[in-house]
Design a protein around this motif. Sequence first.
Motif, PDB file in Angstrom:
ATOM      1  N   ALA A   9       0.846  -1.210   0.000  1.00 18.15           N
ATOM      2  CA  ALA A   9       0.000   0.000   0.000  1.00 18.15           C
ATOM      3  C   ALA A   9       0.873   1.249   0.000  1.00 18.15           C
ATOM      4  O   ALA A   9       0.610   2.211  -0.728  1.00 18.15           O
ATOM      5  N   ALA A  65       1.201   4.135  -2.924  1.00 18.02           N
ATOM      6  CA  ALA A  65       0.902   5.532  -2.609  1.00 18.02           C
ATOM      7  C   ALA A  65       2.155   6.409  -2.665  1.00 18.02           C
ATOM      8  O   ALA A  65       2.058   7.630  -2.505  1.00 18.02           O
ATOM      9  N   GLN A  68      -1.417  10.544   5.445  1.00 22.36           N
ATOM     10  CA  GLN A  68      -0.895   9.493   4.548  1.00 22.36           C
ATOM     11  C   GLN A  68      -0.827   8.148   5.269  1.00 22.36           C
ATOM     12  O   GLN A  68      -1.206   7.119   4.724  1.00 22.36           O
ATOM     13  N   ALA A  99      -4.235   6.719   5.633  1.00 23.46           N
ATOM     14  CA  ALA A  99      -4.750   6.212   4.362  1.00 23.46           C
ATOM     15  C   ALA A  99      -4.083   4.887   3.976  1.00 23.46           C
ATOM     16  O   ALA A  99      -4.751   3.955   3.519  1.00 23.46           O
ATOM     17  N   VAL A 100      -2.783   4.798   4.180  1.00 17.94           N
ATOM     18  CA  VAL A 100      -2.057   3.571   3.821  1.00 17.94           C
ATOM     19  C   VAL A 100      -2.589   2.391   4.639  1.00 17.94           C
ATOM     20  O   VAL A 100      -2.807   1.291   4.121  1.00 17.94           O
ATOM     21  N   MET A 132      -6.031   1.493   3.251  1.00 16.70           N
ATOM     22  CA  MET A 132      -5.900   0.795   1.964  1.00 16.70           C
ATOM     23  C   MET A 132      -5.513  -0.665   2.198  1.00 16.70           C
ATOM     24  O   MET A 132      -6.091  -1.593   1.629  1.00 16.70           O
ATOM     25  N   ALA A 153      -7.127   6.190  -0.793  1.00 21.93           N
ATOM     26  CA  ALA A 153      -5.987   6.301  -1.699  1.00 21.93           C
ATOM     27  C   ALA A 153      -6.060   7.606  -2.486  1.00 21.93           C
ATOM     28  O   ALA A 153      -5.072   8.328  -2.623  1.00 21.93           O
ATOM     29  N   ARG A 154      -7.223   7.923  -3.001  1.00 21.91           N
ATOM     30  CA  ARG A 154      -7.359   9.163  -3.791  1.00 21.91           C
ATOM     31  C   ARG A 154      -7.116  10.391  -2.939  1.00 21.91           C
ATOM     32  O   ARG A 154      -6.554  11.385  -3.399  1.00 21.91           O
ATOM     33  N   VAL A 208      -3.325   9.056  -4.901  1.00 20.63           N
ATOM     34  CA  VAL A 208      -3.132   7.866  -5.745  1.00 20.63           C
ATOM     35  C   VAL A 208      -4.138   7.910  -6.897  1.00 20.63           C
ATOM     36  O   VAL A 208      -5.333   8.089  -6.661  1.00 20.63           O
ATOM     37  N   PHE A 255      -4.637  -0.021  -7.735  1.00 24.49           N
ATOM     38  CA  PHE A 255      -3.657  -0.633  -6.830  1.00 24.49           C
ATOM     39  C   PHE A 255      -4.182  -1.869  -6.097  1.00 24.49           C
ATOM     40  O   PHE A 255      -3.414  -2.617  -5.505  1.00 24.49           O
ATOM     41  N   THR A 256      -5.481  -2.095  -6.119  1.00 24.59           N
ATOM     42  CA  THR A 256      -6.049  -3.104  -5.215  1.00 24.59           C
ATOM     43  C   THR A 256      -5.516  -4.519  -5.475  1.00 24.59           C
ATOM     44  O   THR A 256      -5.323  -5.287  -4.536  1.00 24.59           O
ATOM     45  N   GLU A 313     -12.838  -1.805  -8.735  1.00 23.41           N
ATOM     46  CA  GLU A 313     -12.012  -0.590  -8.655  1.00 23.41           C
ATOM     47  C   GLU A 313     -12.204   0.257  -9.918  1.00 23.41           C
ATOM     48  O   GLU A 313     -12.380   1.473  -9.848  1.00 23.41           O
TER      49      GLU A 313
END
Length: 469
Positions: free
Chosen positions: A254, A258, A271, A274-275, A278, A315-316, A320, A324-325, A358
Motif C-alpha cells: 500500500a 501511494a 498518509q 490512508a495507507v 488501503m 488512496a485518492r 493515488v 492498486f487493489t 475498482e
Amino acid sequence: MDTAEIRRRFVAHFEADGHTVVPSASLLLDDPTLLFVNAGMVPFKPYFLGQERPPYPRAVSVQKCVRTLDIEEVGKTTRHGTFFQMCGNFSFGDYFKPGAIDLAWRLVTGSQESGGLGFDGDKIWVTVLEGDDEAIDLWHSVAGLPHQRIQRRGLLDNYWHMGVPGPGGPCSEIYVDRGPAFGPEGGPIVDEDRFLEIWNLVFMQLYQHPDGTRTELPAQNIDTGSGLERVAAVQQGKRSVFETDIFLPVLEAAAAAAGVDYFGTTATTEQAYAVRAMAEHCRAATLLIGDGVVPSNEGRGYVLRRVIRRAVYFARKIGVREPFTTRLADAAIDKLKGAYPHLEENRDFIRRALQAEEERFLRTITAGSARLEALLVLQKAARRLTRGTQGREHDQPVPGLECFDTTADGRQWLDTLGEDFADVDALKFDGGWLHGTSRGMGRVGAFRMVVPRRDRRWGLQCTSSRAGR
Ligand code: SER
C-alpha cells in the motif's frame, strides 16, 4: 515469534488437552442473524443452544472473522480491522470457569521452550464482570494474579453477547501491559492502548432473547476468542497490528502504491492513516471475495463494495490515481495462503473481482470528479460544523462556503456522505443547484446548494441545506 507459530502453539496447546481441532468455517455461514461470521463461536452456535448434539465435548479453532461495526476506526487506530483471525477454545457443557482460566493462563505465561507464548505474568491484567467473585478468586488462586491487577467492569464491557439474539455470558478479558510508552498507568479500565486486550474468555451460560431478556442455556459452556493479529503485535513488539509479519507485506504494498515512506519521517498522519486503511480493506476484500462474495448494492455484496470503495477513497485522498487493489491482494494472498490455500486457488477470480470494482468506481469518480470535489468540500464543512457544536470554532465560516442549516441530522448525514460513494450517482446539478439524495447506510436525505465555478475549480456556496431520514 511469527504469526504462523502463534497459531500453531495455540492449536497444539488445546489439542494436547483433548480438544478437537476444527478448521475455520467460511465467512459466510447460513445464519439469518448475521451477514458474516464475526466471532469464533458462530459455527458452534447450534451446540451452545442445544439445537444440535456436539460431536466433541471440546474444540479449538482459528476462525476467519469479519466485523464492520467499527469500520470508521480502521486506519485511524493501531488495532482495528474489519478482517481478523480469532483463536478460540470451546467447551460444550464440559469444563467451565476453572478449566478455562487455567488453560488460558498456562498458554499465555508458559515458557516458550515448553510451547507457551512466554508472556511475563507480571505484565498481565484481567477484567471480570462486576459481581463475578468466582472469577476473581480463580484468577487469584489458579493464576496467582494479585488483586490490583484484576479489575471489575460492568455489563457493557464484561458481558459478551452476539449483539443479536443468541448465546452469551459474563466474560473475563486478558490484557498485556505494553509499558509506559503506550499510555498511562492504571490498567485496562484507564487505557486500552497501553493495556492491549489479547483474549476474551466467555462463560457462556445464558440465551439472550429478541426482547433482551436472558434465560439459562441447557449447559454451562466456554467460548474464548484471542485475536491472532493482536497477539502477534504484542509478541513482536510492534505498535500496531499492521506492522506484524502477517500484515507488513500488505502495508508495504500500500505504501509503495501511494509513494509514501510509511516508516520514515516524511509520511504525514493523513498518509499513514490512508495507507493503513488501503492495506486493511484490500486484505479484507481479498478474504471476502475468496469466500464467494461479489460486490453488489445489497447485503454482503454492499459491505464488500463499501470496503473496496473506502480503500480507493482513502488512496485518492492522498493522491493515488492508478489502480492498486490487485497488488495489495497479491501481497495478502502470498501471506495467508499457507493457512487458507483456497486463496491461492482463487487468486485470479479475486484479482478480477477487485479490478472490476475498482475500475467501475474510478469511472464513477472520473465522471463525477466535479461532484466528488463538491462532496469533499461539503464533508469538510460538515466536520467544521460538527466541531462547532463541541464549542470550538463555533460559527466560523468556511472560506467560500456558508451553511445555514445546521440540524444534527444534516450534519451527520453530510459527514457520512463523502465516504460513502454509493451516493455519488445520486447527485444532480440543476439550475445552478446541486441536489443530492442519499440511499447509503439505510438513510435518505436531501440537500441543495449553489455551485459557482471559479478558477476552473468548483467553489461552493451553500445557501441552504436540509437532510432528514
Ligand atoms: N465470543 C467472544 C468474542 O468474540 C469470545 O470468543 O470476543
